[in-house]
Design a protein around this motif. Structure first.
Motif, PDB file in Angstrom:
ATOM      1  N   LYS A 145     -16.448  -5.257   8.188  1.00  0.00           N
ATOM      2  CA  LYS A 145     -15.611  -5.048   7.230  1.00  0.00           C
ATOM      3  C   LYS A 145     -16.187  -3.603   6.482  1.00  0.00           C
ATOM      4  CE  LYS A 145     -14.929  -7.188   3.211  1.00  0.00           C
ATOM      5  NZ  LYS A 145     -14.469  -8.363   1.959  1.00  0.00           N
ATOM      6  N   ILE A 146     -15.563  -2.817   5.793  1.00  0.00           N
ATOM      7  CA  ILE A 146     -15.810  -1.849   5.032  1.00  0.00           C
ATOM      8  C   ILE A 146     -15.179  -1.943   3.847  1.00  0.00           C
ATOM      9  CG2 ILE A 146     -16.049   0.635   4.424  1.00  0.00           C
ATOM     10  CD1 ILE A 146     -16.156   1.238   7.418  1.00  0.00           C
ATOM     11  N   MET A 147     -15.521  -2.172   2.593  1.00  0.00           N
ATOM     12  CA  MET A 147     -14.902  -2.346   1.232  1.00  0.00           C
ATOM     13  C   MET A 147     -14.954  -1.218   0.396  1.00  0.00           C
ATOM     14  SD  MET A 147     -15.077  -5.498  -1.251  1.00  0.00           S
ATOM     15  CE  MET A 147     -16.895  -5.346  -1.533  1.00  0.00           C
ATOM     16  N   LEU A 148     -13.998  -0.561  -0.323  1.00  0.00           N
ATOM     17  CA  LEU A 148     -13.960   0.307  -1.101  1.00  0.00           C
ATOM     18  C   LEU A 148     -13.587  -0.316  -2.265  1.00  0.00           C
ATOM     19  CD1 LEU A 148     -12.175   3.166   0.969  1.00  0.00           C
ATOM     20  CD2 LEU A 148     -14.799   2.541   0.725  1.00  0.00           C
ATOM     21  N   LEU A 149     -14.226   0.019  -3.385  1.00  0.00           N
ATOM     22  CA  LEU A 149     -13.842  -0.525  -4.676  1.00  0.00           C
ATOM     23  C   LEU A 149     -13.695   0.517  -5.788  1.00  0.00           C
ATOM     24  CD1 LEU A 149     -16.842  -3.332  -5.133  1.00  0.00           C
ATOM     25  CD2 LEU A 149     -14.317  -3.517  -4.675  1.00  0.00           C
ATOM     26  N   SER A 150     -12.488   0.237  -6.617  1.00  0.00           N
ATOM     27  CA  SER A 150     -12.380   1.282  -7.885  1.00  0.00           C
ATOM     28  C   SER A 150     -11.597   0.502  -8.865  1.00  0.00           C
ATOM     29  CB  SER A 150     -11.728   2.472  -7.250  1.00  0.00           C
ATOM     30  OG  SER A 150     -11.237   3.381  -8.324  1.00  0.00           O
ATOM     31  N   PHE A 151     -11.684   0.679 -10.138  1.00  0.00           N
ATOM     32  CA  PHE A 151     -11.098   0.145 -11.064  1.00  0.00           C
ATOM     33  C   PHE A 151      -9.590   0.948 -11.194  1.00  0.00           C
ATOM     34  CE2 PHE A 151     -15.200  -1.350 -12.873  1.00  0.00           C
ATOM     35  CZ  PHE A 151     -14.801  -2.725 -12.548  1.00  0.00           C
ATOM     36  N   ILE A 152      -9.554   2.144 -10.515  1.00  0.00           N
ATOM     37  CA  ILE A 152      -8.217   3.128 -10.519  1.00  0.00           C
ATOM     38  C   ILE A 152      -7.593   2.941  -9.383  1.00  0.00           C
ATOM     39  CG2 ILE A 152      -7.514   5.272 -11.016  1.00  0.00           C
ATOM     40  CD1 ILE A 152     -10.100   5.714 -12.644  1.00  0.00           C
TER      41      ILE A 152
ATOM     42  N   GLU B 126      -4.864   4.069  -8.055  1.00  0.00           N
ATOM     43  CA  GLU B 126      -4.400   5.421  -7.262  1.00  0.00           C
ATOM     44  C   GLU B 126      -5.591   6.077  -6.614  1.00  0.00           C
ATOM     45  OE1 GLU B 126      -2.206   4.203 -11.087  1.00  0.00           O
ATOM     46  OE2 GLU B 126      -4.394   4.595 -10.671  1.00  0.00           O
ATOM     47  N   LYS B 127      -6.694   6.044  -7.035  1.00  0.00           N
ATOM     48  CA  LYS B 127      -7.782   6.561  -6.276  1.00  0.00           C
ATOM     49  C   LYS B 127      -8.001   5.774  -5.036  1.00  0.00           C
ATOM     50  CE  LYS B 127     -10.768   8.479  -9.871  1.00  0.00           C
ATOM     51  NZ  LYS B 127     -11.893   8.566 -10.554  1.00  0.00           N
ATOM     52  N   LEU B 128      -7.903   4.597  -4.728  1.00  0.00           N
ATOM     53  CA  LEU B 128      -8.002   4.005  -3.479  1.00  0.00           C
ATOM     54  C   LEU B 128      -6.827   4.218  -2.465  1.00  0.00           C
ATOM     55  CD1 LEU B 128      -9.202   0.187  -4.746  1.00  0.00           C
ATOM     56  CD2 LEU B 128     -10.357   2.063  -3.564  1.00  0.00           C
ATOM     57  N   LEU B 129      -5.716   4.231  -3.230  1.00  0.00           N
ATOM     58  CA  LEU B 129      -4.227   4.828  -2.574  1.00  0.00           C
ATOM     59  C   LEU B 129      -4.470   6.107  -1.787  1.00  0.00           C
ATOM     60  CD1 LEU B 129      -1.629   4.117  -1.369  1.00  0.00           C
ATOM     61  CD2 LEU B 129      -0.678   4.880  -3.733  1.00  0.00           C
ATOM     62  N   ALA B 130      -5.217   7.064  -2.803  1.00  0.00           N
ATOM     63  CA  ALA B 130      -5.420   8.200  -2.060  1.00  0.00           C
ATOM     64  C   ALA B 130      -6.406   8.437  -1.002  1.00  0.00           C
ATOM     65  CB  ALA B 130      -5.997   9.180  -3.105  1.00  0.00           C
TER      66      ALA B 130
ATOM     67  N   SER C 141      -6.354  -5.933  -0.643  1.00  0.00           N
ATOM     68  CA  SER C 141      -6.402  -7.402  -1.086  1.00  0.00           C
ATOM     69  C   SER C 141      -5.839  -7.433  -2.580  1.00  0.00           C
ATOM     70  CB  SER C 141      -7.730  -7.857  -0.625  1.00  0.00           C
ATOM     71  OG  SER C 141      -8.596  -7.177  -1.515  1.00  0.00           O
ATOM     72  N   ASP C 142      -6.339  -6.699  -3.364  1.00  0.00           N
ATOM     73  CA  ASP C 142      -5.740  -6.446  -4.673  1.00  0.00           C
ATOM     74  C   ASP C 142      -5.632  -5.064  -4.846  1.00  0.00           C
ATOM     75  OD1 ASP C 142      -8.043  -5.990  -5.732  1.00  0.00           O
ATOM     76  OD2 ASP C 142      -8.424  -8.270  -5.846  1.00  0.00           O
ATOM     77  N   ASN C 143      -5.231  -4.708  -6.181  1.00  0.00           N
ATOM     78  CA  ASN C 143      -5.408  -3.295  -6.668  1.00  0.00           C
ATOM     79  C   ASN C 143      -6.743  -2.367  -6.733  1.00  0.00           C
ATOM     80  OD1 ASN C 143      -5.793  -4.173  -8.988  1.00  0.00           O
ATOM     81  ND2 ASN C 143      -3.978  -3.827  -9.821  1.00  0.00           N
TER      82      ASN C 143
ATOM     83  N   GLN D 252       2.749 -18.395  -6.976  1.00  0.00           N
ATOM     84  CA  GLN D 252       3.516 -17.869  -8.021  1.00  0.00           C
ATOM     85  C   GLN D 252       3.183 -16.573  -8.717  1.00  0.00           C
ATOM     86  OE1 GLN D 252       6.781 -19.007  -9.124  1.00  0.00           O
ATOM     87  NE2 GLN D 252       6.865 -17.200 -10.301  1.00  0.00           N
ATOM     88  N   ASN D 253       1.839 -16.261  -8.393  1.00  0.00           N
ATOM     89  CA  ASN D 253       1.376 -14.867  -8.780  1.00  0.00           C
ATOM     90  C   ASN D 253       1.203 -13.814  -7.650  1.00  0.00           C
ATOM     91  OD1 ASN D 253      -0.927 -17.199  -8.014  1.00  0.00           O
ATOM     92  ND2 ASN D 253      -1.985 -15.057  -7.554  1.00  0.00           N
ATOM     93  N   ALA D 254       1.912 -14.253  -6.717  1.00  0.00           N
ATOM     94  CA  ALA D 254       1.908 -13.543  -5.524  1.00  0.00           C
ATOM     95  C   ALA D 254       2.922 -12.034  -5.825  1.00  0.00           C
ATOM     96  CB  ALA D 254       2.387 -14.014  -3.964  1.00  0.00           C
ATOM     97  N   THR D 255       2.863 -11.109  -5.081  1.00  0.00           N
ATOM     98  CA  THR D 255       3.401 -10.058  -5.142  1.00  0.00           C
ATOM     99  C   THR D 255       4.893 -10.291  -4.782  1.00  0.00           C
ATOM    100  OG1 THR D 255       2.935  -9.022  -2.958  1.00  0.00           O
ATOM    101  CG2 THR D 255       1.440  -8.115  -4.713  1.00  0.00           C
ATOM    102  N   THR D 256       6.048  -9.298  -5.218  1.00  0.00           N
ATOM    103  CA  THR D 256       7.220  -9.802  -5.092  1.00  0.00           C
ATOM    104  C   THR D 256       7.486  -9.671  -3.333  1.00  0.00           C
ATOM    105  OG1 THR D 256       7.801  -8.727  -7.039  1.00  0.00           O
ATOM    106  CG2 THR D 256       9.577  -8.931  -5.153  1.00  0.00           C
TER     107      THR D 256
END
Length: 270
Positions: A150-157, A159-163, A181-183, A236-240
């Protein structure tokens, strides 16, 4: 009748503090149905929960990329699907050159490596209670003894991960999949390292049918797990979208949702 239960960890089994609640622990230990944790985490990050819950059956790390048992800190592998070394190095180079503000780290079966330590890594350490080996020159990526799962990319932003996810997808690397796995976490694993394939491996070994399987999940990487079980259960905390693919929604991960869901399964209320 349900004969095997699968559960995600973060946002599902674990509460926001990254812990297994006492209620969830009791529910799992007293449950007569075998339970497999199937997580994006590595085996070493899953170990505390496996020990706490006294799970002796096969577990699944790296979104199903590694099926294993872990007893007395000895890892025994049953199914293994690492990323090709060439692809790992190419992804590292792209992220290093194009998104230096995104933290990149990578995992072998038994170790966690990080390019650098910063607040993002400190956050991950707090969640997992694991400290990575710092490898600023990425020397382990060229070492043949390390297979990377696994390669894991982390950011508190987010939008940067999406890009960077979009950029990596444009490269059309063979045999990988990029999933949130989360935003704050973008995880890259082998295309065959899916929770669906992890479940299929155990289902085949135990000769079970789809209607005999249940799964708990909360995130994007749980959707293909839901496809192959008869009783998909969303937190209950899952995404829609996860809730839309579930047959039942239990309580949140901070409100003992696993225990609540297991009680309903065992008592045939769902």
């Amino acid at each position: 009748m349900i004969k095997h239960i699968f559960s995600d960890m973060d946002g599902t089994l674990l509460n926001s503090a990254g812990q297994v609640s006492y209620a969830n622990q009791l529910a799992i230990q007293n449950c007569s149905i075998p339970i497999t944790l199937i997580s994006a985490r590595s085996p070493i990050e899953m170990n505390f929960a496996i020990k706490q819950l006294n799970l002796k059956n096969k577990q699944a790390a790296f979104n199903g990329g590694l099926i294993f048992t872990l007893e007395n800190n000895v890892l025994k592998q049953y199914f293994s699907q690492p990323i090709s070394a060439k692809t790992v190095k190419s992804i590292y180079n792209i992220v290093n050159q194009q998104a230096d503000d995104i933290n990149i780290s990578w995992y072998s079966a038994t170790q966690w490596f990080a390019k650098k330590s910063d607040s993002l890594i400190d956050f991950q350490k707090k969640i997992t209670n694991i400290t990575p080996i710092e490898d600023s020159q990425a020397e382990t990526l060229d070492a043949p003894e390390f297979k990377i799962y696994k390669i894991m990319l982390l950011s508190f932003i987010p939008e940067k991960l999406l890009a960077i996810k979009n950029l990596l997808n444009q490269q059309e690397f063979p045999g990988i999949i990029c999933q949130f796995s989360d935003n704050q976490h973008l995880e890259i694993t082998s295309l065959n390292a899916t929770k669906k394939n992890g479940i299929a491996f155990i289902q085949s070994e135990e000769n079970l049918q789809k209607h005999q399987l249940a799964a708990f999940g909360d995130g994007e990487n749980d959707l293909n797990m839901f496809e192959c079980v008869g009783m998909p259960i969303a937190m209950q905390n899952a995404t829609t979208i996860v809730k839309q693919h579930a047959k039942f929604t239990t309580k949140t991960n901070n409100d003992n949702g696993i225990a609540y869901g297991i009680s309903h399964l065992v008592n045939s209320k769902i």
